[in-house]
Scaffold this active site. Structure first.
Site, PDB file in Angstrom:
ATOM      1  N   HIS A   1      -1.710  -5.559   1.240  1.00 60.56           N
ATOM      2  CA  HIS A   1      -2.942  -6.317   0.979  1.00 60.56           C
ATOM      3  C   HIS A   1      -2.584  -7.718   0.497  1.00 60.56           C
ATOM      4  O   HIS A   1      -1.626  -7.891  -0.242  1.00 60.56           O
ATOM      5  CB  HIS A   1      -3.772  -5.619  -0.118  1.00 60.56           C
ATOM      6  CG  HIS A   1      -4.827  -6.521  -0.700  1.00 60.56           C
ATOM      7  ND1 HIS A   1      -6.057  -6.700  -0.115  1.00 60.56           N
ATOM      8  CD2 HIS A   1      -4.813  -7.335  -1.793  1.00 60.56           C
ATOM      9  CE1 HIS A   1      -6.761  -7.582  -0.815  1.00 60.56           C
ATOM     10  NE2 HIS A   1      -6.026  -7.973  -1.848  1.00 60.56           N
TER      11      HIS A   1
ATOM     12  N   GLU B   1      -8.371 -11.125  -8.508  1.00 62.39           N
ATOM     13  CA  GLU B   1      -7.689  -9.843  -8.316  1.00 62.39           C
ATOM     14  C   GLU B   1      -6.502  -9.693  -9.265  1.00 62.39           C
ATOM     15  O   GLU B   1      -6.249  -8.601  -9.779  1.00 62.39           O
ATOM     16  CB  GLU B   1      -7.248  -9.703  -6.853  1.00 62.39           C
ATOM     17  CG  GLU B   1      -8.432  -9.502  -5.909  1.00 62.39           C
ATOM     18  CD  GLU B   1      -8.068  -9.463  -4.430  1.00 62.39           C
ATOM     19  OE1 GLU B   1      -8.970  -9.228  -3.619  1.00 62.39           O
ATOM     20  OE2 GLU B   1      -6.899  -9.689  -4.072  1.00 62.39           O
TER      21      GLU B   1
ATOM     22  N   ASN C   1      -1.869  -0.316   7.054  1.00 64.69           N
ATOM     23  CA  ASN C   1      -1.348  -1.615   7.490  1.00 64.69           C
ATOM     24  C   ASN C   1      -0.457  -2.266   6.423  1.00 64.69           C
ATOM     25  O   ASN C   1      -0.322  -3.476   6.362  1.00 64.69           O
ATOM     26  CB  ASN C   1      -2.478  -2.526   7.989  1.00 64.69           C
ATOM     27  CG  ASN C   1      -3.493  -2.850   6.920  1.00 64.69           C
ATOM     28  OD1 ASN C   1      -3.295  -2.512   5.756  1.00 64.69           O
ATOM     29  ND2 ASN C   1      -4.558  -3.517   7.298  1.00 64.69           N
TER      30      ASN C   1
ATOM     31  N   LYS D   1       0.836  -1.203   0.000  1.00 65.02           N
ATOM     32  CA  LYS D   1       0.000   0.000   0.000  1.00 65.02           C
ATOM     33  C   LYS D   1       0.876   1.260   0.000  1.00 65.02           C
ATOM     34  O   LYS D   1       2.100   1.171   0.206  1.00 65.02           O
ATOM     35  CB  LYS D   1      -0.924  -0.055   1.222  1.00 65.02           C
ATOM     36  CG  LYS D   1      -1.879  -1.263   1.177  1.00 65.02           C
ATOM     37  CD  LYS D   1      -2.790  -1.313   2.384  1.00 65.02           C
ATOM     38  CE  LYS D   1      -3.700  -2.530   2.338  1.00 65.02           C
ATOM     39  NZ  LYS D   1      -4.662  -2.551   3.477  1.00 65.02           N
TER      40      LYS D   1
ATOM     41  N   PHE E   1     -15.576   3.429   7.085  1.00 62.58           N
ATOM     42  CA  PHE E   1     -14.202   3.808   6.737  1.00 62.58           C
ATOM     43  C   PHE E   1     -13.922   3.729   5.237  1.00 62.58           C
ATOM     44  O   PHE E   1     -12.827   4.069   4.798  1.00 62.58           O
ATOM     45  CB  PHE E   1     -13.192   2.957   7.522  1.00 62.58           C
ATOM     46  CG  PHE E   1     -13.276   1.468   7.266  1.00 62.58           C
ATOM     47  CD1 PHE E   1     -12.764   0.907   6.104  1.00 62.58           C
ATOM     48  CD2 PHE E   1     -13.862   0.633   8.198  1.00 62.58           C
ATOM     49  CE1 PHE E   1     -12.830  -0.467   5.869  1.00 62.58           C
ATOM     50  CE2 PHE E   1     -13.935  -0.749   7.983  1.00 62.58           C
ATOM     51  CZ  PHE E   1     -13.417  -1.292   6.805  1.00 62.58           C
TER      52      PHE E   1
ATOM     53  N   TYR F   1     -12.181  -3.158  -3.435  1.00 64.07           N
ATOM     54  CA  TYR F   1     -12.707  -3.231  -2.063  1.00 64.07           C
ATOM     55  C   TYR F   1     -14.237  -3.171  -2.022  1.00 64.07           C
ATOM     56  O   TYR F   1     -14.806  -2.721  -1.017  1.00 64.07           O
ATOM     57  CB  TYR F   1     -12.118  -2.092  -1.225  1.00 64.07           C
ATOM     58  CG  TYR F   1     -10.693  -2.343  -0.739  1.00 64.07           C
ATOM     59  CD1 TYR F   1     -10.381  -3.477   0.025  1.00 64.07           C
ATOM     60  CD2 TYR F   1      -9.669  -1.446  -1.020  1.00 64.07           C
ATOM     61  CE1 TYR F   1      -9.082  -3.700   0.482  1.00 64.07           C
ATOM     62  CE2 TYR F   1      -8.363  -1.672  -0.566  1.00 64.07           C
ATOM     63  CZ  TYR F   1      -8.087  -2.797   0.185  1.00 64.07           C
ATOM     64  OH  TYR F   1      -6.804  -3.018   0.644  1.00 64.07           O
TER      65      TYR F   1
END
Ligand code: DAT
Ligand code: MG
Length: 151
Positions: free
Chosen positions: A117, A128, A114, A11, A59, A51
């Protein structure tokens, strides 16, 4: 023994903090095979689709803003049980709950930031990577070369 593919994405915070090498290294050392790699700036549309299961979450807008805030490193990794194993190497979603020794346990404190992914099941892994491949990466096929071939 089933060979799977998983989509791993460093990320924006991971790229900006210079953690790409560290993260690649952990998957390499475990024994998985890198089959696709590209630094990419995601469109809002692509991230929203990636997502989409979280669309109802409060969020969600911040998550989309964050993932589109800078380049991400998109990767396809292959190997036996790679999807579940990668999730273990990555650690729990909330970095404060992630065990030391995991990527999030060692390198993150904030849930949104974080660092990485990883696909949550083999079907999603294929999906994906497939979704990414027209826009972001081309996967390639290769077999490790033995040292004898270099001599
Ligand atoms: P994971 O990335 O472990 O698969 P997820 O798919 O449930 O977790 O959520 C995707 C990302 O959304 C996650 O990596 C960070 C963010 N996120 C999840 N839960 C959150 C929360 N309660 N607050 C803020 N961000 C959250
Ligand atoms: Mg997830």
């Amino acid at each position: 023994e089933q060979v799977d593919q998983t989509y791993i994405m460093v990320k924006p915070d991971g790229v900006q903090r210079g953690l790409v090498g560290e993260i690649i290294s952990r998957f390499e050392k475990k024994g998985f095979k890198l089959t696709g790699l590209k630094l990419f700036e995601c469109s809002k549309e692509l991230v929203e689709e990636h997502y989409k299961d979280l669309k109802q979450k409060l969020f969600f807008p911040k998550l989309i803003d964050y993932i589109t805030s800078g380049p991400v490193m998109c990767m396809a990794w292959e190997g036996v049980g790679v999807v579940a194993s990668a999730r273990k190497l990555i650690g729990a979603t909330y970095p404060l709950q992630a065990e030391p020794g995991t990527i999030r346990g060692d390198l993150a404190v904030q849930t949104r930031r974080n660092v990485v992914h990883g696909s949550d099941n083999p079907e999603n892994g294929k999906h994906e990577i497939g979704k990414a491949s027209y826009a972001i990466l081309r996967t390639c096929q290769w077999n490790p070369t033995s040292w004898a071939d270099y001599i």
